[in-house]
Design an enzyme around this catalytic site. Structure first.
Site, short mmCIF file in Angstrom:
data_model
loop_
_atom_site.label_atom_id
_atom_site.label_comp_id
_atom_site.label_asym_id
_atom_site.label_seq_id
_atom_site.Cartn_x
_atom_site.Cartn_y
_atom_site.Cartn_z
N HIS A 122 0.84 -1.21 0.00
CA HIS A 122 0.00 0.00 0.00
C HIS A 122 0.86 1.24 0.00
O HIS A 122 1.81 1.34 0.80
CB HIS A 122 -0.90 0.02 1.24
CG HIS A 122 -1.81 -1.17 1.31
ND1 HIS A 122 -1.37 -2.40 1.74
CD2 HIS A 122 -3.11 -1.32 0.97
CE1 HIS A 122 -2.37 -3.26 1.67
NE2 HIS A 122 -3.44 -2.63 1.21
N LYS A 149 -1.42 -7.88 -4.70
CA LYS A 149 -2.29 -6.72 -4.44
C LYS A 149 -1.44 -5.46 -4.32
O LYS A 149 -0.53 -5.41 -3.47
CB LYS A 149 -3.13 -6.90 -3.17
CG LYS A 149 -4.01 -5.67 -2.92
CD LYS A 149 -4.76 -5.70 -1.60
CE LYS A 149 -5.45 -4.35 -1.38
NZ LYS A 149 -5.90 -4.14 -0.01
N LYS A 293 -14.98 23.30 -19.85
CA LYS A 293 -15.73 23.45 -21.12
C LYS A 293 -15.04 24.38 -22.11
O LYS A 293 -15.14 24.17 -23.32
CB LYS A 293 -17.13 24.02 -20.82
CG LYS A 293 -18.10 23.02 -20.26
CD LYS A 293 -19.47 23.69 -20.13
CE LYS A 293 -20.48 22.76 -19.50
NZ LYS A 293 -21.81 23.33 -19.42
N ASP A 331 -25.59 21.55 -24.78
CA ASP A 331 -26.35 22.46 -23.89
C ASP A 331 -27.23 23.37 -24.75
O ASP A 331 -28.36 23.68 -24.40
CB ASP A 331 -25.41 23.34 -23.07
CG ASP A 331 -24.81 22.58 -21.89
OD1 ASP A 331 -25.39 21.55 -21.51
OD2 ASP A 331 -23.78 23.03 -21.36
N THR A 390 -22.31 40.73 -13.63
CA THR A 390 -21.12 41.48 -14.04
C THR A 390 -21.43 42.07 -15.41
O THR A 390 -21.43 41.37 -16.43
CB THR A 390 -19.90 40.54 -14.11
OG1 THR A 390 -19.82 39.83 -12.87
CG2 THR A 390 -18.61 41.30 -14.36
N MET A 430 -30.74 28.24 -7.55
CA MET A 430 -30.28 26.85 -7.47
C MET A 430 -30.09 26.44 -6.01
O MET A 430 -29.68 27.26 -5.19
CB MET A 430 -28.95 26.72 -8.23
CG MET A 430 -28.48 25.31 -8.38
SD MET A 430 -27.11 25.20 -9.55
CE MET A 430 -25.75 25.70 -8.54
P1 NAP Z 1 -21.08 29.69 -15.04
O1 NAP Z 1 -20.40 29.59 -16.34
O2 NAP Z 1 -20.31 29.66 -13.77
O3 NAP Z 1 -21.93 31.06 -15.05
C1 NAP Z 1 -22.64 31.46 -13.91
C2 NAP Z 1 -23.55 32.62 -14.26
O4 NAP Z 1 -24.38 32.88 -13.14
C3 NAP Z 1 -22.78 33.92 -14.55
O5 NAP Z 1 -23.50 34.67 -15.49
C4 NAP Z 1 -22.80 34.60 -13.17
O6 NAP Z 1 -22.68 35.99 -13.23
C5 NAP Z 1 -24.18 34.23 -12.69
N1 NAP Z 1 -24.31 34.27 -11.25
C6 NAP Z 1 -23.75 33.43 -10.37
N2 NAP Z 1 -24.11 33.77 -9.12
C7 NAP Z 1 -24.90 34.86 -9.23
C8 NAP Z 1 -25.58 35.68 -8.30
N3 NAP Z 1 -25.50 35.44 -6.99
N4 NAP Z 1 -26.32 36.71 -8.75
C9 NAP Z 1 -26.42 36.95 -10.08
N5 NAP Z 1 -25.79 36.21 -11.01
C10 NAP Z 1 -25.04 35.18 -10.59
O7 NAP Z 1 -22.19 28.54 -14.87
P2 NAP Z 1 -23.05 27.86 -16.04
O8 NAP Z 1 -22.43 26.60 -16.47
O9 NAP Z 1 -23.37 28.87 -17.06
O10 NAP Z 1 -24.36 27.43 -15.24
C11 NAP Z 1 -25.35 28.40 -14.87
C12 NAP Z 1 -26.59 27.66 -14.36
O11 NAP Z 1 -27.13 26.87 -15.41
C13 NAP Z 1 -26.30 26.70 -13.22
O12 NAP Z 1 -27.34 26.77 -12.28
C14 NAP Z 1 -26.30 25.34 -13.88
O13 NAP Z 1 -26.73 24.31 -13.00
C15 NAP Z 1 -27.34 25.55 -14.97
N6 NAP Z 1 -27.11 24.61 -16.07
C16 NAP Z 1 -28.12 23.75 -16.36
C17 NAP Z 1 -27.99 22.85 -17.37
C18 NAP Z 1 -29.13 21.91 -17.65
O14 NAP Z 1 -28.91 20.89 -18.32
N7 NAP Z 1 -30.32 22.22 -17.20
C19 NAP Z 1 -26.82 22.80 -18.14
C20 NAP Z 1 -25.80 23.71 -17.85
C21 NAP Z 1 -25.97 24.62 -16.81
P3 NAP Z 1 -21.24 36.71 -13.22
O15 NAP Z 1 -20.77 36.74 -14.64
O16 NAP Z 1 -21.52 38.05 -12.66
O17 NAP Z 1 -20.36 35.87 -12.32
#
Ligand code: NAP
Length: 509
Positions: A122, A149, A293, A331, A390, A430
């Site tokens: 191990h 092992k 991504k 997506d 932002t 969320m």
């Molecule tokens: P990401 O790239 O990290 O982007 C997050 C986004 O949310 C940014 O625009 C961010 O704004 C904003 N944000 C985060 N916290 C915030 C707050 N407290 N107030 C206002 N805006 C806020 O994430 P993502 O991959 O795009 O995912 C975003 C959401 O989509 C998540 O909830 C994820 O679970 C969902 N999603 C769902 C699926 C599906 O299959 N249903 C697929 C992909 C994603 P800033 O630019 O200001 O940071």
């Protein structure tokens, strides 16, 4: 066949007996009795009781603390208990390489036919080089092992590849495991690489080493009994990854359509290194999530045009005829087709012109999901406005799309026309911050349809308030199912079992 071994780490004999019975009922093939976990162990009384009443074959291990176990006493007491275990009919005994020769010199040569000695090593710190691992295998074999092992620790998921390499070249039966969450694939893919056994814990608390899946996960999620050398490997490359429901979804669907593949959570720190390491044609495709991504776009040999404009790849497919990696973004397909179907009276299937054409779509969020929805909507002929916390990110994305940018606060009064569509692609609302919402309830009446990418919870505050305002809604679960369907079809070349996917998504999201 690779066996499933349940580690039994109870502190009393009674509990060990219960755990052995539970292991059998869950479908394990054998149990490992970890004598070093027992409090007040009395070899003369406890061993006959445990071994004579065993419901499954037993592997008896009495691990000293110098090899990561709980036992602090001397070797002669330990050896004596292990010798008794052999005499009582235990099918396997584990002895550490460091003392193997000494122990073997104290046991008779004429051991029972069905008995096998496991000699183990191990390393709780790291995984040595391939040469060092090969050397270790040779030393374990030379020490007199029936079964080799080796357990090491994954600092990086790529460490597991060295263990696989050693396993496929080993002529003796071998158990090769890489501990920690980054090593999980070593445990699930043991049958693919000829592993003698893998450990499946009884429940979340009862592990004997870091990173062990439960027996139920092995058998019911990863379809462990169906994994063979030919099984294709797929998985989600992400960090963090353990919260993902994609392994449940894809594996259940692989099983339903008879696809010989297994889909793993792949906790990955460096996407490039991962792709450079796992090059085998058997590694046919991957989902890709945060934070990889965007990097994935650069790491693919070919990128689908919409994925390129979004600047994010969430699906990687290895082309069978030349091994090239092709990147897609499902997506965007998932979200856009869900919105299209959600627009009253329309269906995305078969219509020449998208119901999104000419519509004003307000996308809230400028991250990965926001870009996917925004570029997807534009692709379908919609006019797009981007709002984001932002503001600068909203401006940048809007410029790329040829649209306008808004501050989040402006959403309260933004109402240039009727029939708008709102798409939330932020994480607002969320779980666990379920009270979050990007827009005041009063402003929702300006929209014809509200889509929320968030799928945990299934009905977010935004969707609830939209429904209360009489506005049509589309849930993030729809997007989740549809992006998964897009991946499944690219992974397998088969139609996705849509109703099963919906059923699983509703149950597990
Ligand atoms: P990401 O790239 O990290 O982007 C997050 C986004 O949310 C940014 O625009 C961010 O704004 C904003 N944000 C985060 N916290 C915030 C707050 N407290 N107030 C206002 N805006 C806020 O994430 P993502 O991959 O795009 O995912 C975003 C959401 O989509 C998540 O909830 C994820 O679970 C969902 N999603 C769902 C699926 C599906 O299959 N249903 C697929 C992909 C994603 P800033 O630019 O200001 O940071």
């Amino acid at each position: 066949m690779t066996l499933v071994c349940a580690p039994v780490v109870a502190t009393s004999v009674e509990e060990m007996e219960q755990d052995m019975a539970k292991a059998k009922s869950l479908g394990a093939d054998l149990v490992e009795l970890r004598l070093d976990f027992l409090h007040h162990f009395q070899p003369d009384i406890d061993l006959p009781r445990l071994i004579s009443n065993r419901p499954l074959p037993v592997l008896v291990t009495f691990r000293p603390n110098w090899e990561g176990g709980q036992y602090q006493g001397d070797d002669s007491t330990r050896f004596s208990a292990l010798r008794s275990a052999i005499e009582l009919g235990a099918e396997y005994v584990d002895i550490e390489l460091k003392v193997a020769e000494k122990f073997i010199s104290t046991i008779p040569d004429n051991r029972p036919d069905n008995f096998k000695l496991i000699v183990s090593s191990h390393n709780y710190e790291f995984t040595p080089s391939s040469d060092e691992l090969s050397d270790l295998v040779a030393r374990i074999q030379a020490a007199g092992a029936d079964i080799v092992k080796i357990a090491t620790k994954a600092i990086d998921i790529c460490d597991v590849a060295r263990m696989f390499q050693v396993m496929v070249h080993c002529h003796a039966p071998i158990i090769g495991l890489v501990m920690s969450e980054r090593g999980l694939m070593s445990r699930i893919l043991a049958p693919k690489y000829g592993g003698y056994l893998t450990f499946g814990k009884l429940d979340a608390e009862k592990e004997s080493a870091p990173g062990q899946p439960t027996i139920t996960e092995l058998l019911d999620i990863y379809n462990f009994r169906q994994i063979t050398a030919d099984t294709k490997v797929l998985g989600l490359i992400a960090n963090p990854v353990k919260q993902s429901k994609s392994p449940i979804l894809h594996n259940k669907c692989f099983k339903a359509v008879g696809f010989n593949g297994v889909y793993l959570p792949l906790l990955t720190d460096d996407l490039g290194k991962f792709l450079d390491t796992y090059l085998s044609p058997d590694y046919v495709g991957f989902s890709c999530s945060l934070p990889h991504k965007v990097t994935a776009v650069r790491r693919c040999n070919i990128v689908h045009p919409v994925a390129l404009s979004i600047g994010a790849v969430n699906t990687l497919i290895r082309r069978p005829y030349d091994g090239k990696l092709v990147g897609f973004n499902t997506d965007y397909i998932g979200s856009i087709s869900a919105i299209e179907d959600g627009i009253k009276g329309s269906s995305s299937k078969g219509d020449a012109v998208s119901p999104l054409a000419g519509r004003l779509v307000v996308v809230v969020g400028a991250g990965g999901a926001g870009k996917a929805v925004a570029f997807g909507a534009r692709e379908k002929g919609a006019r797009v406005v981007v709002a984001n916390r932002t503001y600068e990110r909203a401006v940048t994305l809007a410029k790329e799309l040829g649209g306008h940018a808004l501050r989040l606060a402006e959403l309260a009064t933004f109402h240039p026309e009727e029939g708008m569509i709102l798409a939330n692609a932020t994480s607002l609302g969320m779980y666990p911050n379920v009270d979050g919402t990007p827009i005041p309830k009063e402003a929702l009446r300006f929209y014809n349809l509200v889509f929320d990418a968030v799928y945990a919870p299934k009905v977010t505050r935004l969707l609830r308030e939209a429904q209360e305002s009489g506005v049509s809604t589309v849930s993030g679960v729809e997007m989740f199912v549809r992006q998964a369907m897009g991946q499944f079809e690219r992974f397998t070349g088969m139609d996705a079992p849509e109703s099963l996917m919906r059923e699983i998504a509703m149950k597990y999201t």
